[in-house]
Design a protein around this motif. Structure first.
Motif, PDB file in Angstrom:
ATOM      1  N   LEU A 491       0.312 -14.132 -20.701  1.00 40.78           N
ATOM      2  CA  LEU A 491       0.717 -15.274 -19.875  1.00 40.78           C
ATOM      3  C   LEU A 491       1.754 -14.914 -18.813  1.00 40.78           C
ATOM      4  O   LEU A 491       2.008 -15.695 -17.901  1.00 40.78           O
ATOM      5  CB  LEU A 491       1.313 -16.374 -20.757  1.00 40.78           C
ATOM      6  CG  LEU A 491       0.410 -17.473 -21.283  1.00 40.78           C
ATOM      7  CD1 LEU A 491       1.179 -18.342 -22.257  1.00 40.78           C
ATOM      8  CD2 LEU A 491      -0.128 -18.324 -20.143  1.00 40.78           C
ATOM      9  N   LEU A 492       2.364 -13.728 -18.953  1.00 43.15           N
ATOM     10  CA  LEU A 492       3.478 -13.392 -18.065  1.00 43.15           C
ATOM     11  C   LEU A 492       3.117 -13.499 -16.595  1.00 43.15           C
ATOM     12  O   LEU A 492       3.937 -13.871 -15.759  1.00 43.15           O
ATOM     13  CB  LEU A 492       3.957 -11.957 -18.347  1.00 43.15           C
ATOM     14  CG  LEU A 492       4.858 -11.727 -19.554  1.00 43.15           C
ATOM     15  CD1 LEU A 492       5.277 -10.274 -19.601  1.00 43.15           C
ATOM     16  CD2 LEU A 492       6.077 -12.623 -19.499  1.00 43.15           C
ATOM     17  N   SER A 493       1.880 -13.154 -16.274  1.00 48.29           N
ATOM     18  CA  SER A 493       1.497 -13.084 -14.868  1.00 48.29           C
ATOM     19  C   SER A 493       1.447 -14.453 -14.199  1.00 48.29           C
ATOM     20  O   SER A 493       1.344 -14.534 -12.978  1.00 48.29           O
ATOM     21  CB  SER A 493       0.132 -12.405 -14.727  1.00 48.29           C
ATOM     22  OG  SER A 493      -0.848 -13.140 -15.407  1.00 48.29           O
ATOM     23  N   THR A 494       1.522 -15.531 -14.967  1.00 49.08           N
ATOM     24  CA  THR A 494       1.498 -16.859 -14.340  1.00 49.08           C
ATOM     25  C   THR A 494       2.767 -17.124 -13.535  1.00 49.08           C
ATOM     26  O   THR A 494       2.751 -17.909 -12.582  1.00 49.08           O
ATOM     27  CB  THR A 494       1.327 -17.972 -15.398  1.00 49.08           C
ATOM     28  OG1 THR A 494       2.415 -17.910 -16.326  1.00 49.08           O
ATOM     29  CG2 THR A 494       0.005 -17.820 -16.133  1.00 49.08           C
ATOM     30  N   ILE A 495       3.892 -16.450 -13.918  1.00 44.21           N
ATOM     31  CA  ILE A 495       5.149 -16.676 -13.197  1.00 44.21           C
ATOM     32  C   ILE A 495       5.773 -15.391 -12.672  1.00 44.21           C
ATOM     33  O   ILE A 495       6.817 -15.442 -12.022  1.00 44.21           O
ATOM     34  CB  ILE A 495       6.184 -17.418 -14.080  1.00 44.21           C
ATOM     35  CG1 ILE A 495       6.540 -16.598 -15.320  1.00 44.21           C
ATOM     36  CG2 ILE A 495       5.679 -18.802 -14.456  1.00 44.21           C
ATOM     37  CD1 ILE A 495       7.713 -17.169 -16.112  1.00 44.21           C
ATOM     38  N   THR A 496       5.173 -14.228 -12.949  1.00 43.55           N
ATOM     39  CA  THR A 496       5.775 -12.945 -12.586  1.00 43.55           C
ATOM     40  C   THR A 496       5.099 -12.365 -11.348  1.00 43.55           C
ATOM     41  O   THR A 496       3.885 -12.167 -11.350  1.00 43.55           O
ATOM     42  CB  THR A 496       5.659 -11.936 -13.748  1.00 43.55           C
ATOM     43  OG1 THR A 496       6.177 -12.527 -14.936  1.00 43.55           O
ATOM     44  CG2 THR A 496       6.423 -10.660 -13.439  1.00 43.55           C
ATOM     45  N   PRO A 497       5.858 -12.067 -10.277  1.00 40.12           N
ATOM     46  CA  PRO A 497       5.252 -11.415  -9.108  1.00 40.12           C
ATOM     47  C   PRO A 497       4.688 -10.043  -9.499  1.00 40.12           C
ATOM     48  O   PRO A 497       5.108  -9.472 -10.511  1.00 40.12           O
ATOM     49  CB  PRO A 497       6.433 -11.255  -8.145  1.00 40.12           C
ATOM     50  CG  PRO A 497       7.449 -12.259  -8.612  1.00 40.12           C
ATOM     51  CD  PRO A 497       7.274 -12.331 -10.109  1.00 40.12           C
ATOM     52  N   PRO A 498       3.740  -9.501  -8.707  1.00 33.93           N
ATOM     53  CA  PRO A 498       3.313  -9.976  -7.391  1.00 33.93           C
ATOM     54  C   PRO A 498       2.183 -11.005  -7.425  1.00 33.93           C
ATOM     55  O   PRO A 498       1.901 -11.634  -6.421  1.00 33.93           O
ATOM     56  CB  PRO A 498       2.826  -8.698  -6.714  1.00 33.93           C
ATOM     57  CG  PRO A 498       2.302  -7.870  -7.844  1.00 33.93           C
ATOM     58  CD  PRO A 498       3.188  -8.161  -9.016  1.00 33.93           C
ATOM     59  N   VAL A 499       1.491 -11.130  -8.566  1.00 33.38           N
ATOM     60  CA  VAL A 499       0.396 -12.102  -8.653  1.00 33.38           C
ATOM     61  C   VAL A 499       0.788 -13.140  -9.689  1.00 33.38           C
ATOM     62  O   VAL A 499       0.827 -12.846 -10.875  1.00 33.38           O
ATOM     63  CB  VAL A 499      -0.932 -11.432  -9.058  1.00 33.38           C
ATOM     64  CG1 VAL A 499      -2.033 -12.480  -9.144  1.00 33.38           C
ATOM     65  CG2 VAL A 499      -1.307 -10.339  -8.065  1.00 33.38           C
ATOM     66  N   CYS A 500       1.093 -14.342  -9.258  1.00 29.41           N
ATOM     67  CA  CYS A 500       1.592 -15.372 -10.178  1.00 29.41           C
ATOM     68  C   CYS A 500       0.949 -16.702  -9.791  1.00 29.41           C
ATOM     69  O   CYS A 500       1.496 -17.440  -8.966  1.00 29.41           O
ATOM     70  CB  CYS A 500       3.116 -15.453 -10.148  1.00 29.41           C
ATOM     71  SG  CYS A 500       3.868 -15.169  -8.527  1.00 29.41           S
ATOM     72  N   GLY A 501      -0.204 -16.974 -10.387  1.00 28.80           N
ATOM     73  CA  GLY A 501      -1.033 -18.098  -9.976  1.00 28.80           C
ATOM     74  C   GLY A 501      -0.340 -19.439 -10.025  1.00 28.80           C
ATOM     75  O   GLY A 501      -0.441 -20.240  -9.080  1.00 28.80           O
ATOM     76  N   ALA A 502       0.365 -19.724 -11.126  1.00 25.28           N
ATOM     77  CA  ALA A 502       1.023 -21.027 -11.257  1.00 25.28           C
ATOM     78  C   ALA A 502       2.095 -21.203 -10.187  1.00 25.28           C
ATOM     79  O   ALA A 502       2.274 -22.293  -9.636  1.00 25.28           O
ATOM     80  CB  ALA A 502       1.631 -21.165 -12.654  1.00 25.28           C
ATOM     81  N   VAL A 503       2.811 -20.124  -9.881  1.00 23.14           N
ATOM     82  CA  VAL A 503       3.853 -20.174  -8.848  1.00 23.14           C
ATOM     83  C   VAL A 503       3.239 -20.409  -7.469  1.00 23.14           C
ATOM     84  O   VAL A 503       3.750 -21.209  -6.673  1.00 23.14           O
ATOM     85  CB  VAL A 503       4.676 -18.866  -8.855  1.00 23.14           C
ATOM     86  CG1 VAL A 503       5.516 -18.752  -7.585  1.00 23.14           C
ATOM     87  CG2 VAL A 503       5.579 -18.823 -10.079  1.00 23.14           C
ATOM     88  N   PHE A 504       2.143 -19.710  -7.167  1.00 17.88           N
ATOM     89  CA  PHE A 504       1.493 -19.882  -5.869  1.00 17.88           C
ATOM     90  C   PHE A 504       1.125 -21.347  -5.619  1.00 17.88           C
ATOM     91  O   PHE A 504       1.365 -21.903  -4.551  1.00 17.88           O
ATOM     92  CB  PHE A 504       0.220 -19.031  -5.786  1.00 17.88           C
ATOM     93  CG  PHE A 504       0.477 -17.554  -5.654  1.00 17.88           C
ATOM     94  CD1 PHE A 504       1.638 -17.069  -5.059  1.00 17.88           C
ATOM     95  CD2 PHE A 504      -0.438 -16.634  -6.115  1.00 17.88           C
ATOM     96  CE1 PHE A 504       1.884 -15.712  -4.939  1.00 17.88           C
ATOM     97  CE2 PHE A 504      -0.209 -15.277  -6.001  1.00 17.88           C
ATOM     98  CZ  PHE A 504       0.961 -14.812  -5.414  1.00 17.88           C
TER      99      PHE A 504
END
Length: 591
Positions: A491-504
């Protein structure tokens, strides 16, 4: 959520009919007895084909070629379903040149399904895995393999209960699809507004109330949706404007929604699709997985809550105005629209002892009945008709997208098993980590983060646990805690750059620079980085069912440590105090 930007127009009745067919088929499977896997699973793929290839097509050309793939794919799926007995007698080996071409097309069809459903990264990984299976015997050294006859390599994937039709696809057919239908039924009615009303009534009066409403509503909605991006798009449409009106910093508003929405996938009772895949891979009953996951999930949202309090002090964030709070009667009525199905679901599972899919069928029935009523407890035929259409459209599409992911991931798992690559990667993790648990955990976490940037959480979890899970278990981790560790880090990639879908998505909705939102989200969601490691250091946290007293004591310890870390990161004391709070918090978590 529907991905179509344009109205369906004259084709809507066709898609509603296809959605109803998909809903009816998957519910029928619950009550139909034992259906052969080589019948139910190909039909599951057949029902997904038109949605992925035609419904989600973005151009006329894509739709045209999608029609070709759909027709040929349907023929292939029906061939397997109608000839399942003869194919079972082949024991995973293809017979004749035409079956090799048939298997090749079926695999290409699945790769293209995944590409159209979720873009190119996952099918690219699957294609590389297939190339390794076909040509890996030419590689020098220990990462080569002796070679596999193409008849058995492709046959295992396409005409046997492995690869495309393996246990992962079984989870998609028998369990995930049912809960997708349940989510579609709840979201089509008043349940979604019920989430928001209950959250607003519970947290709206508090300091930083709008942000806390986002946390509570996302925790409730996210467990059903199973998608951080869908969660941001749905609850964020209400919470983000509310925070903006109250003069929240835009980076904070976006971060709150991204972090809260990401936590939905780790929050029982549903946890998206991941919990059901975990049932299949670990052999652990669904109710036990819920019991193991609940305290870590609460810790995550508790940490976010502490962070919001710290930000509220920094920016003087006020509660919601009284005229923005819903009336008690409205809260009670709308909350009932999701409370009744949830009570039936949990009651049938925990008290009645029924399977998750049977319990979900009961919840679906109650939710279906509630679709005929609105928040005023009145009946509107036109509104009900539109809700039923939305159920069919949303369920049909979401089942198809998840099926595409699972089918493609099944190819990767099959290659890992047939070639022995999974064992080799396990050995590599053990050797690089020096046979020590913490280096192996950090390597696994890094792999989850990298893979999670490119593929959905469930697919990243399945792939990572397949290669790293055996290594972690050899180093002494219990299977369930190893799986939870990997699932959390996927799940880390949802808020961790460089690819963070939920943040985008959150940054786009609030109109803020995504990097500012991402860094704020990482501070607010620090629990996502620490809690999985805290579970390893304090395994009693997942023993709520078997040892509740110890689990609760460990919960209190971890909550204290996480509160210190969160406050130290976000509050504005002197630097030496900030560092002291963070160090003290980490010490409490890991002692």
């Amino acid at each position: 959520m529907l991905n179509k930007k344009e109205p369906l127009g004259s084709t809507e009745p066709l898609w509603v009919l296809l959605g109803a067919l998909s809903v009816g088929f998957h519910i029928w499977l619950i009550f139909s007895g034992l259906i052969p896997s080589l019948v139910s699973r190909p039909l599951h793929m057949a029902l997904a084909l038109p949605w992925v290839f035609i419904f989600l097509a973005k151009t006329k050309s894509a739709q045209k070629w999608g029609g070709v793939f759909t027709v040929l794919g349907l023929a292939a799926c029906f061939y397997i379903a109608f000839n399942h007995e003869l194919l079972s007698d082949q024991y995973g080996s293809l017979e004749g040149q035409w079956q090799i071409w048939f298997a090749g097309f079926l695999i290409i069809c699945v790769l293209e399904m995944a590409r159209r459903a979720i873009s190119w990264p996952l099918p690219t990984i699957a294609a590389l895995a297939l190339l390794y299976g076909l040509f890996g015997n030419h590689l020098p050294g220990e990462f080569g393999h002796p070679g596999l006859p193409i008849e058995s390599f492709l046959g295992t994937m396409t005409v046997a209960e492995g690869g495309l039709w393996g246990s992962l696809t079984g989870v998609s057919v028998n369990i995930v699809a049912i809960f997708v239908i349940m989510g579609a039924v709840l979201n089509a009615g008043e349940a979604g507004q019920g989430f928001m009303n209950l959250a607003t009534a519970a947290a709206g009066k508090l300091k930083g109330g709008a942000a806390k409403v986002s946390v509570l509503s996302s925790a409730l909605f996210g467990s059903i949706s199973g998608s951080a991006s869908a969660n941001v798009a749905s609850t964020g449409a209400i919470t983000l404007p509310a925070m903006e009106q109250l003069n929240y910093p835009k980076r904070l508003a976006g971060a709150v929604e991204a972090v809260a929405s990401s936590g939905g996938q780790i929050m029982p009772p549903l946890m998206g699709a991941g919990a059901f895949v975990m049932v299949e891979l670990t052999g652990t009953p669904y109710t036990q997985i819920m019991g193991a996951a609940i305290l870590p999930a609460i810790l995550y949202f508790f940490t976010v809550w502490i962070g919001i309090n710290a930000y509220a002090d920094r920016f003087d964030l006020q509660p919601l105005a009284k005229d923005q709070l819903p009336e008690k009667r409205t809260v009670f009525i709308t909350a009932s629209f999701f409370a009744v199905p949830f009570i039936i679901l949990l009651g049938l599972m925990f008290i009645g002892g029924y399977t998750p899919q049977f319990a979900a069928a009961g919840a679906i029935l109650s939710g279906f009945i509630l679709l005929f009523l609105d928040a005023n407890l009145s009946f509107d035929l036109k509104k009900t008709s539109q809700r039923l259409k939305n159920v069919c459209l949303n369920a049909g599409e979401q089942i198809a997208v998840i099926a595409s992911i699972i089918l493609c991931a099944g190819l990767i798992i099959s290659v890992l098993g047939q070639t022995g690559l999974g064992i080799k990667i396990t050995s590599l993790i053990l050797s690089v980590g020096g046979e020590q648990i913490w280096p192996a955990l950090l390597l696994t976490a890094l792999a989850c983060l990298i893979l999670g940037m490119e593929v959905p959480t469930t697919a990243a979890y399945v792939i990572c646990i397949s290669v790293a899970g055996p290594a972690l278990q050899k180093l002494g981790l219990e299977p369930l805690i190893a799986h939870l560790f990997v699932f959390w880090f996927a799940l880390l990639s949802t808020i961790t750059p460089p690819v963070c879908g939920a943040v985008f998505i959150a940054a786009g909705m609030i109109g803020e620079n995504w990097l500012k939102v991402a860094f704020t989200a990482m501070a607010l969601g620090v629990g996502l980085y620490i809690i999985p490691l805290g579970m390893i250091a304090n395994p009693a946290i997942i023993t709520l069912v078997t040892n509740p007293l110890m689990a609760l004591l460990v919960f209190i310890k971890l909550a204290l440590g996480l509160a210190l870390v969160s406050y130290g990161l976000i509050a504005k004391p002197k630097m030496i105090i900030k560092i002291g709070l963070i160090v003290a918090g980490l010490f409490v978590v890991f002692i």
